[in-house]
Design an enzyme around this catalytic site. Structure first.
Site, PDB file in Angstrom:
ATOM      1  CE  LYS A  62       8.001  23.279  21.295  1.00  0.00           C
ATOM      2  NZ  LYS A  62       8.434  24.250  20.292  1.00  0.00           N
ATOM      3  NE  ARG A 101      11.523  27.122  24.041  1.00  0.00           N
ATOM      4  CZ  ARG A 101      12.743  26.801  23.627  1.00  0.00           C
ATOM      5  NH1 ARG A 101      12.920  26.219  22.467  1.00  0.00           N
ATOM      6  NH2 ARG A 101      13.793  27.052  24.380  1.00  0.00           N
ATOM      7  N   GLY A 109      10.174  22.467  13.646  1.00  0.00           N
ATOM      8  CA  GLY A 109      10.928  23.467  12.884  1.00  0.00           C
ATOM      9  C   GLY A 109      10.098  24.270  11.894  1.00  0.00           C
ATOM     10  CG  MET A 145       4.527  27.056  13.010  1.00  0.00           C
ATOM     11  SD  MET A 145       3.029  26.954  13.973  1.00  0.00           S
ATOM     12  CE  MET A 145       3.354  25.613  15.077  1.00  0.00           C
ATOM     13  NE  ARG A 171      10.173  16.956  19.257  1.00  0.00           N
ATOM     14  CZ  ARG A 171      10.540  18.020  18.594  1.00  0.00           C
ATOM     15  NH1 ARG A 171       9.700  18.999  18.406  1.00  0.00           N
ATOM     16  NH2 ARG A 171      11.756  18.147  18.119  1.00  0.00           N
ATOM     17  CG  HIS A 227      15.638  20.364   9.491  1.00  0.00           C
ATOM     18  ND1 HIS A 227      15.673  20.126   8.141  1.00  0.00           N
ATOM     19  CD2 HIS A 227      14.357  20.715   9.783  1.00  0.00           C
ATOM     20  CE1 HIS A 227      14.475  20.343   7.634  1.00  0.00           C
ATOM     21  NE2 HIS A 227      13.659  20.713   8.610  1.00  0.00           N
ATOM     22  NE  ARG A 231      -2.951  -7.608 -14.100  1.00  0.00           N
ATOM     23  CZ  ARG A 231      -2.790  -6.931 -12.959  1.00  0.00           C
ATOM     24  NH1 ARG A 231      -1.807  -7.217 -12.142  1.00  0.00           N
ATOM     25  NH2 ARG A 231      -3.622  -5.955 -12.650  1.00  0.00           N
ATOM     26  NE  ARG A 252      -6.525 -11.201 -16.160  1.00  0.00           N
ATOM     27  CZ  ARG A 252      -6.159  -9.927 -16.014  1.00  0.00           C
ATOM     28  NH1 ARG A 252      -6.931  -9.086 -15.341  1.00  0.00           N
ATOM     29  NH2 ARG A 252      -5.027  -9.500 -16.501  1.00  0.00           N
ATOM     30  CD  GLU A 306     -11.831  -6.950 -15.596  1.00  0.00           C
ATOM     31  OE1 GLU A 306     -10.873  -6.272 -15.219  1.00  0.00           O
ATOM     32  OE2 GLU A 306     -11.687  -8.018 -16.219  1.00  0.00           O
ATOM     33  CB  SER A 333     -11.776 -11.257  -8.415  1.00  0.00           C
ATOM     34  OG  SER A 333     -10.688 -10.442  -8.105  1.00  0.00           O
ATOM     35  N   GLY A 352     -12.277  -6.224 -10.396  1.00  0.00           N
ATOM     36  CA  GLY A 352     -11.117  -5.654 -11.099  1.00  0.00           C
ATOM     37  C   GLY A 352     -11.296  -4.152 -11.104  1.00  0.00           C
ATOM     38  CB  THR A 353     -10.986  -1.709  -8.367  1.00  0.00           C
ATOM     39  OG1 THR A 353      -9.719  -2.218  -7.934  1.00  0.00           O
ATOM     40  CG2 THR A 353     -12.080  -2.275  -7.483  1.00  0.00           C
ATOM     41  CG  ASN A 354      -6.422  -1.867 -11.801  1.00  0.00           C
ATOM     42  OD1 ASN A 354      -6.435  -1.202 -10.773  1.00  0.00           O
ATOM     43  ND2 ASN A 354      -5.593  -2.880 -11.986  1.00  0.00           N
ATOM     44  CG  ASP A 355     -10.151  -3.138 -17.060  1.00  0.00           C
ATOM     45  OD1 ASP A 355      -9.911  -2.222 -17.864  1.00  0.00           O
ATOM     46  OD2 ASP A 355      -9.547  -4.231 -17.066  1.00  0.00           O
ATOM     47  CB  CYS A 378      -7.616  -8.756  -7.956  1.00  0.00           C
ATOM     48  SG  CYS A 378      -8.526  -8.679  -9.506  1.00  0.00           S
ATOM     49  CE1 TYR A 391      -9.343 -11.902  -3.612  1.00  0.00           C
ATOM     50  CE2 TYR A 391     -11.222 -13.198  -2.878  1.00  0.00           C
ATOM     51  CZ  TYR A 391     -10.435 -12.697  -3.903  1.00  0.00           C
ATOM     52  OH  TYR A 391     -10.732 -12.990  -5.200  1.00  0.00           O
TER      53      TYR A 391
HETATM   54  C1  PEP Z   1      -8.399  -4.745 -13.001  1.00  0.00           C
HETATM   55  O1  PEP Z   1      -8.940  -4.377 -14.048  1.00  0.00           O
HETATM   56  O2  PEP Z   1      -8.602  -4.217 -11.910  1.00  0.00           O
HETATM   57  C2  PEP Z   1      -7.466  -5.863 -13.007  1.00  0.00           C
HETATM   58  C3  PEP Z   1      -6.974  -6.333 -11.888  1.00  0.00           C
HETATM   59  O3  PEP Z   1      -7.084  -6.338 -14.209  1.00  0.00           O
HETATM   60  P1  PEP Z   1      -5.985  -5.648 -15.118  1.00  0.00           P
HETATM   61  O4  PEP Z   1      -5.331  -4.590 -14.321  1.00  0.00           O
HETATM   62  O5  PEP Z   1      -5.054  -6.730 -15.518  1.00  0.00           O
HETATM   63  O6  PEP Z   1      -6.813  -5.133 -16.249  1.00  0.00           O
HETATM   64 MG    MG Z   2      -8.873  -5.675 -15.760  1.00  0.00          MG
END
Ligand code: PEP
Ligand code: MG
Length: 879
Positions: free
Chosen positions: A22, A91, A100, A102, A335, A451, A557, A613, A740, A759, A761-764, A826, A846
């Site tokens: 301000k 102010r 809003g 402070m 602002r 607000h 999948r 897959r 994975e 690829s 598989g970052t979940n597993d 993925c 990717y």
């Molecule tokens: C994973 O494991 O990251 C994945 C993409 O496969 P899923 O979630 O189907 O196990």
């Molecule tokens: Mg998986």
């Protein structure tokens, strides 16, 4: 030069960290030659000093005194003067705007001694009202008196006079109210200093203290703002919008904050102070109405010229607060305006076309997460709805949920997973946490810049404000809109695009990206290095993903394709078959289903890679568990229920996520992978005959040793050849694997010998690296997050140090063996901006994410490239 303060006229406006947003803007506007009331800034350094040492910086008050003297000279009024007193505002204002959150104190400088003089200058009623406002604000903010004291006293005064609002009070009633306020304070030994300079000093300290108010801390936590920087205090000569009928106050945006449409957009209240607009206590009228009011016709022209100048100067849309005092325009604040995601996109595109910013800057200005809110549902306009009320379309998008009128209740319901519409008379800063967790916000009062409206647009929540037919009955826990009464917990919908309030069934339709959003995303594509694919399992999802810009499918999948009509029973037959004949027949039927699905997907992804897959989940997931379903299946298979139950039981595993799944399934039952590879080849050939550019890739899940992949590759190549060889068509089907499991990352060099692509598989991979079940972590994750053991949920934002290091190691080992191997992510992380930035940094090719995250990923990938450009050719769709 003063150490702790800066004058507007000579401060360095680029030093926002010191002056606060301000203060820096006021200095900037003053130096641009705009009509800004004179003033000075007590810097954030002074605030930090006070907070760190608990003492006042040496010489601070001397510097403040000298600066006040300079204002007195400019305004030809003196603080504490009994004839012509100067009043000041004090102010808050931090480097990052915290609207809003402070405190601010207005009318500083009124004392019993100056009140009479003020009355002679500005009218007795005005002086009485200003005095009453000062007691209330000073009492609350500086002396810490609870707001209810004043609210209760005001309610009493309203009852006694029978008037609807204090704006209607005459001088005597206002003075009476002020006396009541004063005696309430006095009962608790709270005194407003009679020395106006002491008022200024205490107000500055109170502003500093408000940096640590609960709501300010919560706001900083939500917005990731630093805790240590502190706020500045801006001290400025007061000008009065509530002086007479030639006075007024307003807020103007240089472009529409909801849509981004060019042209001034704002609101104005005649004979009012700024807080009347922001607090939503009176509903202002649109600035455009001024054109029809002869006394005010020149104001829009003046504002337009100032708006243009400021927009060009700050290279962004501005939100300007102004006051007219007795016909003279004063600019109080500017602002960068808060805006909806849609407006942010349109403004960035328009400013680029106007040459004010370049494409890279336009892309930088759109937060990746925000673009997803453009895909928030709107109302499906094809269907009739039951509209029970109307208000202002304050923040776009439609929302539905159950009514909550109390913020604690709203938060509780939302925490339980219920969608909530927060319904309030108006909102204030302390309502922010409840607004943040609600689906939408409905208020009875407040305009487009109240607000509720500003906050809702900022956090991308639909909102309808100023629904004047709405009343809230806290005692009965009901709301009434027109003739309809609804209880807390009842369903309600709002359409923030049109201002409609709706009961009964509504259908929310996904919004499409408009031309502006497509332009920004196209520009983002010019900068990014990461390709963006989608995780999609059906032709319909594939088409949706393409429309949002996906450059292929990174994960199909196939198990999701087995749940449709006729398919589940076929795979159940396959799993439970006792003879080769039964098995072969089931496989043949599945092959036909799969071929049709893949044709649809290849058509949608003409010219782009499609990574399919092979079957991944444990077979038990396809079998029935409920007695009625088991009985039905037994009947169909012509076996007795007991026998079937035993056979189903035989598939049960204690730890199915680490059991017979992924590549292990195909090793034990090679028929399934063979069938899937044949379907892919058949679909590809059919599409080639249609002239489609098909780029199939077959991906083997959950591999941990090389032998698994080499054998599986052989099975797949053989199955593909069995179809392709007799087709007379030439086709390349790339074969790769998911990484994975930690062992797969460690052995990536060897695996790369058999993989055309990887690829992650970052979940597993997260699940197995942490040894933490994806399905059960909800039991302890919230504790880990609230205790700060994890900074973020590792299933949402990639754990760069652990999982990330495994990925980096795998990339290096794989590229050493096979430099051309393509690699992507993925898992869910493929749609998370922070993880995407990491993926860019470690040189992945990717990311692949759910279709709705594709625009977010495109922008996040562009942001990553802009922040960290790397010298490598941009990927083409065919990577
Ligand atoms: C994973 O494991 O990251 C994945 C993409 O496969 P899923 O979630 O189907 O196990
Ligand atoms: Mg998986």
């Amino acid at each position: 030069m003063a150490r702790w303060i800066r004058h507007f006229s000579d401060a360095d406006p680029s030093d926002r960290a010191l002056l606060g947003n301000k203060g820096a803007n006021l200095a900037g506007m003053t130096q641009l030659g705009l009509p800004v009331p004179p003033g000075f800034i007590v810097t954030t350094a002074a605030c930090r000093y006070v907070q760190q040492t608990g003492t006042i910086p040496p010489d601070l008050w001397t510097e403040v005194d000298e600066a006040i003297t300079a204002i007195e000279a400019r305004m030809a009024r003196r603080l504490g003067d009994t004839d012509n007193p100067l009043l000041l505002s004090v102010r808050s204002g931090a480097a990052e705007s915290m609207p809003g959150m402070m405190d601010t104190i207005l009318n500083v400088g009124i004392t019993p001694a100056t009140r009479a003089g003020l009355g002679r200058q500005l009218g007795d009623r005005f002086a009485a009202d200003a005095w009453r406002r000062l007691i209330q604000m000073y009492g609350k903010v500086v002396l810490g008196a609870p707001a209810e004291w004043f609210e209760n006293a005001l309610s009493g005064a309203l009852l006694a006079t029978g008037l609807p609002s204090e704006h209607e009070f005459d001088t005597a009633s206002l003075l009476h109210l002020a006396e009541r306020f004063e005696s309430l304070l006095a009962e608790h030994d709270l005194i407003i200093p009679a020395d106006p300079r002491e008022q200024v000093r205490q107000s500055i300290l109170a502003v500093f203290k408000s940096w640590n108010s609960e709501r300010a801390i919560a706001f900083r936590a939500t917005h990731g703002l630093p805790e240590q920087s502190g706020t500045a205090a801006t001290i400025q000569a007061m000008v009065f919008g509530n002086r007479n009928e030639q006075s007024g106050t307003g807020v103007v945006f240089t472009r529409h904050p909801g849509t981004g449409d060019p042209g001034l957009f704002g609101e104005f209240l005649i004979n009012a102070q700024g807080e009347d607009v922001v607090a939503g206590t009176r509903t202002p009228f649109p600035i455009s109405n001024l054109q029809d009011m002869p006394a005010w016709q020149t104001l829009p022209v003046q504002l337009q010229a100032i708006g243009d100048q400021l927009e060009l100067h700050y290279a962004d849309m501005q939100d300007i607060e102004f006051t007219v005092e007795d016909g003279r325009l004063w600019i109080l604040q500017t602002r960068n305006g808060k805006r909806s995601a849609a407006a942010a996109v349109r403004i960035a595109v328009d400013l680029t076309h106007a040459g004010v910013i370049d494409r890279a800057e336009a892309v930088r200005r759109i937060q990746p997460e925000k673009i997803e809110s453009l895909l928030h549902p709107g109302l499906d306009d094809g269907r009739p709805v039951n509209v029970i009320g109307n208000g202002l379309p304050a923040s776009p998008g439609a929302a539905r949920g159950v009514i909550a009128i109390d913020t604690a209740d709203a938060r509780k319901r939302a925490a339980e997973g219920t969608r909530v519409i927060l319904v309030r008379a108006e909102t204030a800063a302390e309502d922010y946490p409840a607004m943040a967790v609600s689906e939408g916000i409905l208020t009875a009062r407040g305009g487009m810049t109240s607000h509720a409206a500003v906050v809702a647009r900022g956090i991308g929540k639909p909102a309808v404000t100023a629904c004047s037919d709405l009343t809230i009955n806290t005692r009965n826990q009901t709301i009434t809109i027109g003739t309809v009464t609804l209880a807390v917990g009842d369903e309600l919908a709002i359409d923030g695009g049109s201002g409609r309030v709706i009961t009964g069934p509504v259908t929310l339709a996904p919004a499409e990206l408009d031309a502006y959003a497509r332009t920004i995303l196209d520009w983002a594509d010019e900068f990014r290095h990461l390709a963006v694919r989608a995780n999609a399992d059906s032709p319909e999802d594939a088409r949706g993903a393409r429309a949002l810009g996906a450059e292929g499918i990174g994960l199909c999948r196939t198990e999701h394709m087995f749940f449709g009509d006729g398919r589940l029973s076929t795979i159940q037959t396959l799993i439970l078959a006792e003879t080769d004949d039964e098995r072969d027949q089931a496989l043949a039927r599945l092959e036909q289903f799969q071929t049709d699905d893949f044709i649809g997907i290849f058509r949608a992804m003409d010219g782009f890679p499609v990574t399919i897959r092979t079957l991944d989940p444990p077979l038990h997931e396809f079998l029935p568990h409920r007695p009625a379903n088991i009985a039905a299946l037994a009947k169909r298979l012509n076996v007795d229920t007991e026998t079937l139950r035993d056979r189903i039981e035989a598939h049960r595993e204690s730890n199915p996520m680490l059991g017979l799944r992924g590549v292990r399934l195909s090793i034990v039952h090679p028929g399934i992978a063979t069938m899937q590879a044949r379907s892919i080849a058949r679909a590809a050939i059919a599409c080639i005959h249609e002239g489609i550019d098909v780029r199939p890739e077959i991906m083997v899940p959950l591999v941990s040793v090389t032998e698994e992949l080499s054998r599986q590759r052989e099975v797949i190549e053989k199955a593909v050849a069995s179809i392709v060889d007799k087709s007379g068509v030439s086709i390349t089907i790339r074969i790769g694997t998911m990484l994975e499991l930690p062992r797969a990352c460690l052995r990536a060099g060897r695996l790369a010998e058999y993989a055309d692509f990887f690829s992650f598989g970052t979940n597993d991979l997260t699940q197995t690296t942490f040894g933490m079940s994806r399905d059960d972590s909800a039991r302890y994750l919230p504790t880990y997050l609230s205790e700060g053991i994890y900074r973020t949920d590792p299933f949402q934002t990639l754990d760069q140090q652990g999982v990330g290091e495994l990925i980096q190691m795998a990339i290096e080992r794989a590229r050493a063996v096979r430099p051309e191997i393509s690699m992507g992510v993925c898992g869910e992380h493929g749609g998370d901006p922070e993880s995407i930035s990491f993926c860019h940094g470690i040189g992945l090719d990717y990311v692949s994410c759910s279709p709705f995250r594709v625009p977010v990923a495109r922008l996040a990938a562009a942001h990553a490239s802009l922040a960290n450009p790397i010298e490598q050719p941009l990927l083409t769709a065919a990577d």
